[in-house]
Design a protein around this motif. Structure first.
Motif, PDB file in Angstrom:
ATOM      1  N   LYS A 876      14.458  69.969  50.517  1.00  0.00           N
ATOM      2  CA  LYS A 876      15.857  69.093  51.282  1.00  0.00           C
ATOM      3  C   LYS A 876      16.456  68.140  50.452  1.00  0.00           C
ATOM      4  CE  LYS A 876      16.991  66.538  55.484  1.00  0.00           C
ATOM      5  NZ  LYS A 876      17.349  65.349  54.787  1.00  0.00           N
ATOM      6  N   GLU A 877      15.439  67.500  49.711  1.00  0.00           N
ATOM      7  CA  GLU A 877      15.991  66.161  48.616  1.00  0.00           C
ATOM      8  C   GLU A 877      16.641  67.072  47.476  1.00  0.00           C
ATOM      9  OE1 GLU A 877      14.402  62.735  45.864  1.00  0.00           O
ATOM     10  OE2 GLU A 877      12.944  64.015  47.230  1.00  0.00           O
ATOM     11  N   GLU A 878      16.483  68.180  47.112  1.00  0.00           N
ATOM     12  CA  GLU A 878      16.810  69.027  45.760  1.00  0.00           C
ATOM     13  C   GLU A 878      18.279  69.746  46.084  1.00  0.00           C
ATOM     14  OE1 GLU A 878      14.080  70.959  43.661  1.00  0.00           O
ATOM     15  OE2 GLU A 878      13.086  69.344  43.060  1.00  0.00           O
ATOM     16  N   SER A 882      20.656  65.809  47.754  1.00  0.00           N
ATOM     17  CA  SER A 882      21.418  65.638  46.447  1.00  0.00           C
ATOM     18  C   SER A 882      22.984  65.930  46.682  1.00  0.00           C
ATOM     19  CB  SER A 882      20.707  66.184  45.364  1.00  0.00           C
ATOM     20  OG  SER A 882      20.723  67.734  45.543  1.00  0.00           O
ATOM     21  N   MET A 883      23.345  67.001  47.612  1.00  0.00           N
ATOM     22  CA  MET A 883      24.845  67.409  47.520  1.00  0.00           C
ATOM     23  C   MET A 883      25.506  66.219  48.343  1.00  0.00           C
ATOM     24  SD  MET A 883      24.381  70.218  46.165  1.00  0.00           S
ATOM     25  CE  MET A 883      25.959  71.034  46.519  1.00  0.00           C
ATOM     26  N   ASN A 884      26.559  65.773  47.695  1.00  0.00           N
ATOM     27  CA  ASN A 884      27.682  64.703  48.077  1.00  0.00           C
ATOM     28  C   ASN A 884      28.286  65.556  49.172  1.00  0.00           C
ATOM     29  OD1 ASN A 884      29.015  62.444  48.529  1.00  0.00           O
ATOM     30  ND2 ASN A 884      30.550  62.956  46.765  1.00  0.00           N
ATOM     31  N   ILE A 885      28.817  66.637  48.878  1.00  0.00           N
ATOM     32  CA  ILE A 885      29.458  67.349  49.831  1.00  0.00           C
ATOM     33  C   ILE A 885      28.461  68.653  50.048  1.00  0.00           C
ATOM     34  CG2 ILE A 885      31.547  68.493  50.274  1.00  0.00           C
ATOM     35  CD1 ILE A 885      32.767  66.992  48.445  1.00  0.00           C
ATOM     36  N   MET A 904      29.042  70.228  46.546  1.00  0.00           N
ATOM     37  CA  MET A 904      29.238  69.589  45.299  1.00  0.00           C
ATOM     38  C   MET A 904      28.318  68.227  45.380  1.00  0.00           C
ATOM     39  SD  MET A 904      33.476  69.000  44.878  1.00  0.00           S
ATOM     40  CE  MET A 904      33.256  67.955  43.516  1.00  0.00           C
ATOM     41  N   LYS A 905      27.741  67.978  44.122  1.00  0.00           N
ATOM     42  CA  LYS A 905      26.849  67.056  43.884  1.00  0.00           C
ATOM     43  C   LYS A 905      27.664  65.712  43.370  1.00  0.00           C
ATOM     44  CE  LYS A 905      22.468  69.582  43.085  1.00  0.00           C
ATOM     45  NZ  LYS A 905      21.454  69.825  42.034  1.00  0.00           N
ATOM     46  N   THR A 906      27.014  64.436  43.569  1.00  0.00           N
ATOM     47  CA  THR A 906      27.609  63.472  43.085  1.00  0.00           C
ATOM     48  C   THR A 906      27.227  63.440  41.473  1.00  0.00           C
ATOM     49  OG1 THR A 906      27.275  62.304  45.178  1.00  0.00           O
ATOM     50  CG2 THR A 906      27.635  60.907  43.219  1.00  0.00           C
ATOM     51  N   ARG A 907      28.451  62.938  40.799  1.00  0.00           N
ATOM     52  CA  ARG A 907      28.379  62.887  39.378  1.00  0.00           C
ATOM     53  C   ARG A 907      27.418  61.694  39.041  1.00  0.00           C
ATOM     54  NH1 ARG A 907      34.047  64.289  36.560  1.00  0.00           N
ATOM     55  NH2 ARG A 907      34.833  62.881  38.309  1.00  0.00           N
ATOM     56  N   THR A 908      26.523  62.104  38.033  1.00  0.00           N
ATOM     57  CA  THR A 908      25.499  61.099  37.524  1.00  0.00           C
ATOM     58  C   THR A 908      26.105  59.987  36.715  1.00  0.00           C
ATOM     59  OG1 THR A 908      24.856  62.407  35.625  1.00  0.00           O
ATOM     60  CG2 THR A 908      23.667  62.831  37.532  1.00  0.00           C
ATOM     61  N   PRO A 909      25.687  58.804  36.653  1.00  0.00           N
ATOM     62  CA  PRO A 909      26.276  57.935  35.687  1.00  0.00           C
ATOM     63  C   PRO A 909      26.303  58.232  34.326  1.00  0.00           C
ATOM     64  CG  PRO A 909      24.578  56.805  37.045  1.00  0.00           C
ATOM     65  CD  PRO A 909      24.501  58.153  37.422  1.00  0.00           C
ATOM     66  N   GLU A 910      25.254  59.085  33.942  1.00  0.00           N
ATOM     67  CA  GLU A 910      25.376  59.580  32.616  1.00  0.00           C
ATOM     68  C   GLU A 910      26.590  60.576  32.149  1.00  0.00           C
ATOM     69  OE1 GLU A 910      22.984  59.746  34.280  1.00  0.00           O
ATOM     70  OE2 GLU A 910      21.293  58.550  33.452  1.00  0.00           O
ATOM     71  N   GLU A 911      26.816  61.371  33.238  1.00  0.00           N
ATOM     72  CA  GLU A 911      28.002  62.369  33.335  1.00  0.00           C
ATOM     73  C   GLU A 911      29.607  61.488  33.192  1.00  0.00           C
ATOM     74  OE1 GLU A 911      26.282  66.122  35.093  1.00  0.00           O
ATOM     75  OE2 GLU A 911      27.577  64.898  36.462  1.00  0.00           O
ATOM     76  N   LEU A 912      29.439  60.485  34.000  1.00  0.00           N
ATOM     77  CA  LEU A 912      30.607  59.599  34.072  1.00  0.00           C
ATOM     78  C   LEU A 912      30.800  58.782  32.581  1.00  0.00           C
ATOM     79  CD1 LEU A 912      30.341  58.268  37.757  1.00  0.00           C
ATOM     80  CD2 LEU A 912      31.868  59.945  37.044  1.00  0.00           C
ATOM     81  N   VAL A1011      39.439  70.239  40.743  1.00  0.00           N
ATOM     82  CA  VAL A1011      40.092  71.240  41.714  1.00  0.00           C
ATOM     83  C   VAL A1011      39.065  71.302  42.699  1.00  0.00           C
ATOM     84  CG1 VAL A1011      40.110  73.870  41.622  1.00  0.00           C
ATOM     85  CG2 VAL A1011      40.746  72.525  39.860  1.00  0.00           C
ATOM     86  N   LYS A1012      37.815  71.387  42.747  1.00  0.00           N
ATOM     87  CA  LYS A1012      36.967  71.423  43.832  1.00  0.00           C
ATOM     88  C   LYS A1012      37.166  70.225  44.803  1.00  0.00           C
ATOM     89  CE  LYS A1012      33.283  73.965  41.759  1.00  0.00           C
ATOM     90  NZ  LYS A1012      31.653  73.847  41.487  1.00  0.00           N
ATOM     91  N   THR A1013      37.305  68.953  44.324  1.00  0.00           N
ATOM     92  CA  THR A1013      37.715  67.849  45.112  1.00  0.00           C
ATOM     93  C   THR A1013      39.090  67.928  46.016  1.00  0.00           C
ATOM     94  OG1 THR A1013      36.524  66.580  43.575  1.00  0.00           O
ATOM     95  CG2 THR A1013      37.930  65.237  45.240  1.00  0.00           C
ATOM     96  N   ILE A1014      40.274  68.619  45.227  1.00  0.00           N
ATOM     97  CA  ILE A1014      41.271  68.804  45.794  1.00  0.00           C
ATOM     98  C   ILE A1014      41.391  69.982  47.172  1.00  0.00           C
ATOM     99  CG2 ILE A1014      43.548  69.627  45.679  1.00  0.00           C
ATOM    100  CD1 ILE A1014      43.687  68.346  42.899  1.00  0.00           C
TER     101      ILE A1014
END
Length: 1657
Positions: A876-878, A882-885, A904-912, A1011-1014
């Motif tokens: 469930k956690e993974e 972990s899925m934002n959407i 969709m998962k939340t983008r990690t701080p490293e990715e941002l 695109v996925k967010t839109i």
């Protein structure tokens, strides 16, 4: 030096390692610390001890009859001994740190090869006669199982292991030796051959237009080091054959036997491998499923092969096939087969250690040399009286009797059971054996050649660990593993009757017994093992012998000794003991300490019931390491100690001082297992723990008092036991005969008799614990005693038992009647069922057991649920938390359409952070590019003429349109349709570098995320719209249901709901109705549920109470306070009462009027109802229409959303495809870089190797040149000798000259060593060794002595000329021998040089290949960087064509962006404009020169002024004090600090000065005192000097009066003159020696000048 010493008398052991022939009739093998030599013809044995410990590797060399072996110790050595003298010939000390695993002699020279184990794994080649290491080579981590020399040459070796086989070539260059390995590529397990290709040169020229060149696997794996050359992927690695043994043939080929049963033939030169094929199968009689090959040996008749099937096959090999010619079976797995040096005898050694010989000839036969035991020796002892025979037994029950005279094997008996202990009875010729199964077996050894088991007792199911007789042999004490001690009568006359048993508190480690003949008592001491490792316990049992006569008196019914006849005393010791033993009288005992190397003696205090802590009386260092054990001699004066170090120490029992010591075993074999003293003390038996050796020791030196003590006790004991032994011998013979009679009876009759005796039935009422038909042989003595006691109890209490059963039956009936009455009573008066339970405790026990089982199952279920819950939480956690959407679907109302969003998962701080850095870098690049363009435009505007504004705008619009069209096609996706701007995204035609590609991937991932967010936002809006529509429909359905109910249509109302796919979170929640089984409630949950049920029941009771208000409303107004419009359909006009009771003919007028009014009201009500129904029907249709319209509109919007989802998927897939292409491009770049780095590293290694090979070639050439020069000099000297001999012959007569010429050429004929015609050796001729060559030359020189005899002198020749001739001929022979040796050495060195040249050329070829590979790789790398993979969007129809006549091959085409051409045109235009601008600037250049010249003059003048100012400043006086004053802000503070520091320094110096003054004052006092002492001493010396002077004066006067001349002055003068004379004579002798040497040289020159020169023969 110890006062006594022991020596080896004989040794028994079986070969566990290697075995070999040392001559045609003698074999040898290592066994423990010894090497055993056995003559296979007469069985004579010889023993060679290894004084340094256990023997390691061993090998023999039959031509010289030497044996080489290594010892197993730190930094081992190799020893070579002569046979049969057994004298050490040489000791070799190598580089091995721990052990040598293999030794091997060469067949053609004095060479020895050794292979060491961890840590160096080194192969070493020795010249064992010269004790020199010729060369060595280390191969870390490689273990070798077999090593052999090529029988035809010493320059080749073969080393094999379980997984590899390597050929080693030994190359010789003068006195230098080199080892060169060549590994053999083994076939796979199925027999297919493997052809290994070079891992660095398998570059493929095949090139894919899309994916580029094909790289090797190691580059794809990312390897760049040495492992690149041997790397293999897991899928390409197949199991290979496993070599087990190999041997050479006469053609430099190797036969290899494999574990899988294959026979390989390997060429020793080219290493080509051939799998031999069997032509004819072996007959079924000897065929075995186990085809593995353990050993092989080559013979003239074929290849002899053997394995685990025990069959020795003879294979006749022809080319690549072989047939089975001969065989014989030894019934055991064969470990080794060896031929004797003359190949007349075949030695077969089994894995167990048995040795057989097979003799070739007309009468071939198999002879057994050794019949080995299957396991190591477990126990040993001497047969009474202990001076003729001894016994041993192995772990598997193999009983041996040995002769003490020579150690010969007398007889053997196999008990076929696991044995733990053995003891010989002092009072009879019987041996007792204790088994692991709990049996005690008594063996009669009266007839030494035929021992037999005469009695057997099954005591217990526990194993028998200890067996011990008392000194007189009356009682046998037995200790078991479960802490029981059994007492048996040891006399055969008493049938070895069991007297009883007792128990001790802990595990028994050792038992010791002592008898007191005066007190007629017997004391047994048991050393107990405790859980505490720091302490030990000793329990002593004291019994009177009178109480042990009858077992019925001394033990109870169950066999346990009664407490009143046994006295116990427990003692504690504060340190752990591994062994404890009584002294001879039982007043004290000895202990072997475990943690510290000490042997202690302890006094036994007076007996009481309390536990006593003992302290050591005598404490002596044992000088052992490891756990040990103590033994006492028969007369009690000698104490022996053994341990894991393998050293046997004999001590005085009183003082514990060691008087004899010997190392019979080694710590590598875990030391000594056990030992035994003979009764007379002359012999000592010792057996090893793991080396399988039995050693008999005898006294080599022993003092007379020690001998007298042992012999005296032996004589008295034998005299006492002689009559007892003779008496017991008769009973033993009876028992033997009885046993023989029983053995002669058939098995069926024995079973019938046995069943008749033992098939006793007991009814279940009498005894339920005894089963029917129990076999007494399977019942232990303890169980028999228990059964007899239980039978006795059954007989004694049978009547009482019947009475109890009758009473129980009556009681059961009474309880049943009471239970029936209880069932008929009222609920309040009824008793619980547990009240009727008679055995409440038993019921509670059962209830507790049940509760425990339930609790156990519940805990297991809880743990299982906890594990599942843990896994659920992780999943469930993974996958969910972990899925934002969350992943969600959306279904249409009326059509089968479902649209899903993008999880969709939340983008990690490293990715941002990575994205922000890329965006920031792109912004900087854009700003920089913009500034560059502005600068360029600024230059252009300055240099170009202005165009009309309208034309510029038109051109800009056209360029923008074209760029937008091109950019849209080259973007590779349709993300612009989602409102996402191109932004900082690079063009696909600009992605050349690695950083650009990585940045492009990050930006493309950001586009996918957008695109996925839109789309998800649009999806959420649609989902909210659906929920709103469902809410509206539900609101309208309320009215529809009312209308349907009013109209009584009976229709189902359509009501939409949220589907399961639209609310995925509900899947994770389990509802109560989904659980089919009963839910388990904890006590707290059960309590809460009961409280909730009580509250609900109370609420229902309150609701059901009488409510007057509600009842009145229902009765008067039908439950409503006002009439609504909807109630019209429910309204009815009541029929008048008269219409119900009267007929219309008798109605009155008033009644008729009332009836007409009733009909009118009814008609009006029906009209109103009809109107209302029509209005309701219209309203229903309107509401349904609105619902249909709204849901249809939503379905249309959902269809559009579906199209949007398809478009979004298309964009995501397009961007992912671009990302995949970029990742593949990056991966290919990395692989190419890895390949390049690997090639560069390989090139470096090859270049380093090239330097080494070039250096080797240079050295070899120098050695060849030097050796050739010495060879030429030697040949020239030989020619000079020939010419000198000819000149000497010129002075002789002609007839003598011819004869002497013939004699000068004559050489003695030596007999050639030819192999006998009947030899079975498969090797015809072998190379001669250096030693054999020297022996041949010495024989030639001996034959020359015969030729030089005067009898062979020609007639008339003078004797002096003949002697001169003989000396010249001998010199000629020696020179020829030297020339031959030099020629052979020159050939070797030239061959060595040729090999080094070939190696150098091979390395150079590899380097050329590497350069070619690098060039090809760089070309492909450049092509890959320029050949970009782009993604172009084509509209539908642009790729459709009817005819395929257009070009399909685009390998020669280049795709260029239009922007590049336009940029080039702009550059050309700009460069032209720059040229015009530069021409305009040239005109203004001349004017600038004048201005610059004026400025230059101005600057020169200013420079002169400044230089003058600088000179003035330099001349200004400026001290350091001034500088410090200017630098410091607080100058006064600095001065104060310096002053304080100086004051402190002065104070410190004053203190130091005072201390120095005090020190020097004290020193002055000491010196003054010393001076006074010296003055006193000087005064004394002056007095003595005065006296001495007086004496000297007197003596001088006496000597002067005597007048002697032998004073010391004259003696010194004479010695001085003698020395001068000696020095003068030495100088003269040196001058004369130089003159004589000069004259000799001149004489030799003149002699050689006139010597006759002979013609070269």
């Amino acid at each position: 030096m110890l006062p006594a010493s022991l020596s080896l008398r004989w040794l028994q052991g079986f070969p566990k390692q290697n075995i070999d022939f040392i001559n045609n009739n003698t074999i040898c093998y290592p066994c423990g610390n010894y090497i055993i030599f056995i003559n296979v013809e007469n069985g004579k044995r010889t023993f060679l001890p290894c004084k340094q410990g256990k023997v390691g590797a061993m090998k023999t060399y039959s031509p010289f009859q030497v044996v080489a072996f290594s010892d197993r110790r730190l930094k081992p050595s190799i020893y070579i001994f002569n046979f049969p003298e057994l004298t050490r010939k040489v000791k070799l000390k190598g580089h091995a740190q721990l052990d040598y695993t293999l030794l091997e002699f060469s067949y053609c020279g004095t060479y020895l090869a050794s292979y060491s184990a961890v840590p160096e794994y080194e192969l070493t080649l020795w010249n064992w006669e010269g004790n020199v290491i010729l060369c060595s080579k280390s191969q870390p981590g490689v273990e070798v199982s077999q090593m052999t020399f090529n029988p035809m040459t010493w320059t080749q070796m073969c080393l094999s292991s379980a997984s590899a086989l390597t050929i080693w070539n030994i190359e010789k260059c003068d006195k230098n030796y080199h080892l060169k390995p060549k590994p053999v590529n083994l076939p796979e397990e199925d027999g297919t051959s493997t052809y290994e290709t070079d891992g660095m040169f398998s570059y493929s020229e095949f090139k894919d237009n899309i994916y580029g060149s094909t790289l090797i696997i190691s580059s794809i794996a990312g390897l760049v080091g040495v492992e690149v050359e041997t790397f293999k992927p897991k899928d390409d690695m197949h199991p290979l054959l496993h070599p087990t043994v190999h041997c050479w043939n006469a053609t430099n080929e190797i036969y290899v036997g494999c574990e899988e049963g294959h026979i390989l033939l390997i060429n020793g030169e080219n290493l080509f491998v051939t799998i031999l094929t069997r032509v004819a199968e072996v007959s079924q009689e000897i065929h075995s499923s186990d085809t593995s090959v353990n050993t092989m040996a080559l013979h003239k008749e074929g290849l002899f092969v053997a394995g685990n099937d025990g069959i020795v096959h003879s294979f006749v090999i022809k080319e690549t096939n072989y047939t089975v010619k001969d065989h014989f079976d030894v019934q055991e797995p064969v470990g080794n087969v060896i031929f004797s040096p003359n190949y007349q005898l075949l030695l077969i050694v089994t894995i167990k250690g048995s040795i057989y010989t097979y003799t070739f000839g007309k009468e071939s036969k198999i002879k057994t040399i050794l019949d080995a035991s299957a396991s190591n020796i477990q126990a040993i002892d001497f047969i009474t009286p202990g001076n003729k025979y001894c016994v041993s037994i192995t772990m598997l029950g193999e009983f041996y009797i040995w002769s003490l005279e020579d150690g010969s094997h007398v007889s053997k008996l196999h008990l076929r059971t696991e044995v733990n202990a053995l003891a010989c009875c002092p009072s009879s010729h019987s041996v007792v054996v204790g088994t692991n199964a709990g049996y005690i077996q008594f063996i009669d050894v009266t007839n030494i050649e035929f021992p037999q088991v005469v009695h057997k007792v099954f005591l217990t199911h526990s194993s028998i660990q200890h067996l011990c007789y008392d000194q007189k042999g009356d009682y046998l004490i037995i200790g078991t593993s479960n802490g029981y001690i059994f007492f048996l009568n040891a006399r055969p006359s008493q049938s070895f009757r069991v007297l009883g048993f007792t128990e001790v508190s802990d595990n028994i480690m050792q038992i010791s017994i002592v008898s007191n003949p005066e007190m007629h008592t017997m004391e047994i001491m048991a050393l107990l093992g405790t859980s505490k490792s720091e302490t030990s316990k000793v329990e002593i049992l004291t019994l009177y012998e009178a109480n042990l006569t009858d077992p019925d008196i001394c033990s109870d019914e169950r066999g346990r000794l009664k407490n009143n006849i046994i006295k116990r005393q427990l003692y504690e010791i504060n340190h752990p003991l591994t062994s404890a033993i009584f002294d001879f009288f039982g007043f004290e005992f000895y202990g072997f300490c475990g943690h510290v190397p000490y042997i202690c003696s302890y006094d036994i205090p007076q007996k009481d019931n309390k536990t006593v802590v003992l302290e050591p009386k005598i404490k002596m260092q044992s000088k052992h390491f490891g756990t040990g054990k103590l033994y006492l001699s028969a007369h009690g004066k000698w104490l022996a100690s053994i341990a894991k170090d393998g050293i046997l120490s004999i001590r005085h029992a009183e003082s514990l001082e060691t008087f004899a010591q010997i190392q019979s075993h080694s710590y590598q074999g875990q030391g000594i297992q056990s030992m035994a003293f003979s009764f007379d003390g002359h012999f000592i038996l010792v057996n090893g723990r793991e080396d399988g050796t039995l050693v008999c020791l005898a006294w080599k030196k022993l003092t007379v008092p020690l001998v007298r003590e042992a012999v005296g006790h032996f004589n008295s004991l034998i005299n006492f036991l002689k009559s007892i032994i003779a008496k017991e011998k008769l009973f033993l013979s009876d028992m033997r005969e009885r046993e023989l009679v029983l053995d002669s009876v058939s098995e069926q009759s024995v079973e019938a008799i046995y069943k008749a005796k033992t098939n006793i039935m007991f009814s279940q009422d009498e005894y339920s614990g005894v089963s029917d038909g129990i076999n007494e042989q399977e019942i232990t003595w303890l169980e028999k005693k228990n059964n007899e006691a239980m039978r006795k109890e059954i007989k004694e209490f049978s009547e009482k038992k019947k009475e109890l059963k009758q009473a129980i039956k009556v009681l059961v009936k009474t309880v049943e009647e009471l239970m029936k009455e209880n069932d008929l009573a009222s609920e309040i008066a009824q008793l619980e069922l547990q009240e009727f339970s008679l055995d409440v405790e038993e019921m509670r026990k059962l209830h507790d057991v049940n509760e425990k089982e339930v609790e156990k199952i519940r805990k297991e279920a809880e743990m299982e649920n906890l594990a599942k819950k843990f896994l659920w939480n992780i999943l469930k956690e993974e996958c969910w938390d972990s899925m934002n959407i969350k992943g969600q679907g959306l279904k249409a109302f009326h059509i089968p359409l479902e649209v899903k969003n993008f999880p969709m998962k939340t983008r990690t701080p490293e990715e941002l952070e990575e994205l922000n850095s890329v965006l920031q870098m792109k912004n900087f690049q854009a700003i920089d590019l913009k500034l560059q363009k502005e600068i360029v435009d600024l230059h252009l505007t300055e240099s170009m003429t202005s165009k009309p504004l309208e034309e510029e705008e038109e051109e800009e619009e056209e360029v923008v349109k074209v760029e937008e069209n091109i950019a849209f096609n080259l973007l590779g996706s349709l993300f612009l349709n989602f409102g996402i701007q191109v932004g900082l995204l690079n063009s696909q035609l600009d992605l050349y570098t690695r950083d650009e590609k990585i940045n492009q991937i990050i930006l493309l991932k950001d586009i996918i995320y957008k695109v996925k967010t839109i789309f998800n936002n649009e999806f959420n809006a649609a989902f909210q719209q659906k929920k709103l529509e469902i809410t509206r429909v539900k609101e309208k359905n309320v009215r529809i249901r009312e209308i349907v109910r009013d109209l009584q249509l009976g229709e189902e109302v359509w009501e939409p709901n949220i589907e399961a796919c639209e609310k995925p979170a509900a899947v994770l929640k389990v509802k109560d109705h989904e659980i089919k089984c009963e839910k388990y409630l904890t006590p707290w949950e059960r309590e809460q549920a009961e409280k909730a049920a009580a509250l609900e029941l109370e609420r229902q009771l309150l609701a059901e109470r009488d409510n007057d208000r509600r009842r009145g409303l229902m009765d008067m107004m039908h439950g409503v306070l006002e009439i609504k419009k909807e109630d019209i359909l429910k309204m009815e006009i009541p029929l008048p009462e008269f219409a119900k009771t009267k007929i219309d003919a008798i109605w009155t007028e008033d009644e008729k009027k009332l009836f007409k009014e009733y009909e009118k009201k009814v008609k009006e009500l029906s009209d109103e109802k009809e109107k209302y129904k029509k209005s309701l029907d219209a309203e229903l249709k309107k509401i349904q229409g609105s619902i249909q319209e709204a849901t249809q509109t939503f379905d249309d919007n959902l269809r559009k959303l579906f199209d949007r989802k398809v478009e979004a998927d298309m964009v995501v897939y397009q961007e992912e495809l671009q990302i995949i292409n970029l990742i593949f491009s990056l991966l290919l770049d990395e692989e190419l870089n890895t390949r390049e780095l690997g090639l560069n590293n390989f090139l470096e290694r090859k270049q380093a190797e090239k330097k080494r090979t070039a250096k080797d070639v240079f050295r070899a050439r120098e050695e060849v040149d030097a050796f050739r020069e010495s060879y030429d000099n030697l040949v020239a000297e030989d020619k000079v000798v020939d010419r000198g001999f000819k000149k000497e012959l010129a002075e002789l007569a002609s007839q003598h000259v011819e004869i002497l010429h013939k004699l000068f050429r004559r050489r003695p004929r030596m007999p050639r060593h030819r192999a006998p015609a009947e030899s079975n050796s498969p090797f015809s001729t072998r190379l001669e060794s250096e030693r054999l060559k020297k022996d041949n030359f010495s024989k030639i020189m001996e034959a020359m002595d015969d030729l030089d005899k005067p009898e062979n002198m020609p007639e008339g020749l003078e004797l002096s000329a003949w002697k001169y001739f003989c000396a010249a001929r001998r010199t000629k022979v020696e020179n020829e021998h030297k020339v031959k040796q030099k020629a052979a050495g020159l050939l070797e060195i030239q061959a060595f040089l040729q090999k080094r040249i070939e190696d150098d050329e091979k390395v150079q070829t590899d380097i050329d290949k590497i350069f070619q590979e690098i060039y090809t790789l760089q070309r492909d790398k450049t092509n890959h960087q320029t050949d970009l993979t782009i993604q172009i969007i084509l509209k539908q129809g642009q790729v459709e064509a009817e005819n395929f006549h257009f070009m399909l091959e685009f390998t020669d085409c280049v795709l260029v962006s239009r922007n590049i051409i336009e940029e080039l045109n702009n550059i050309i235009r700009i460069q032209g404009q720059k040229k015009i601008a530069s021409m305009m600037e040239n005109k203004k250049y001349h004017k600038g020169i004048i201005q610059i010249d004026w400025e230059h003059k101005k600057m020169v003048m200013e420079m002169e002024d400044l230089n003058q100012k600088a000179w003035d400043i330099q001349q200004l006086f400026f001290s350091k004090a001034h500088q410090a004053y200017l630098k410091e802000h607080d100058y006064d503070f600095m001065i104060g600090m310096q002053t304080s520091l100086m004051e402190q320094t002065i104070a410190g110096l004053d203190k130091k000065h005072k201390r120095d003054v005090e020190t020097y004052t004290q020193l002055f006092k000491k010196l003054k005192k010393t001076v006074s002492q010296k003055d006193t001493a000087n005064y004394i010396l002056s007095c003595n000097l005065h006296e001495e002077l007086v004496c000297i004066t007197e003596r001088k006067y006496i000597c002067h009066k005597i007048g002697t001349k032998l004073t010391w002055e004259t003696i010194a003068k004479e010695r001085y003159e003698a020395l001068l004379q000696q020095q003068k004579l030495v100088d003269i002798s040196k001058e004369q020696y130089e003159q004589i040497s000069i004259l000799q040289a001149e004489v030799e020159r003149l002699r050689m000048k006139t010597f006759p020169a002979l013609i070269q023969m």
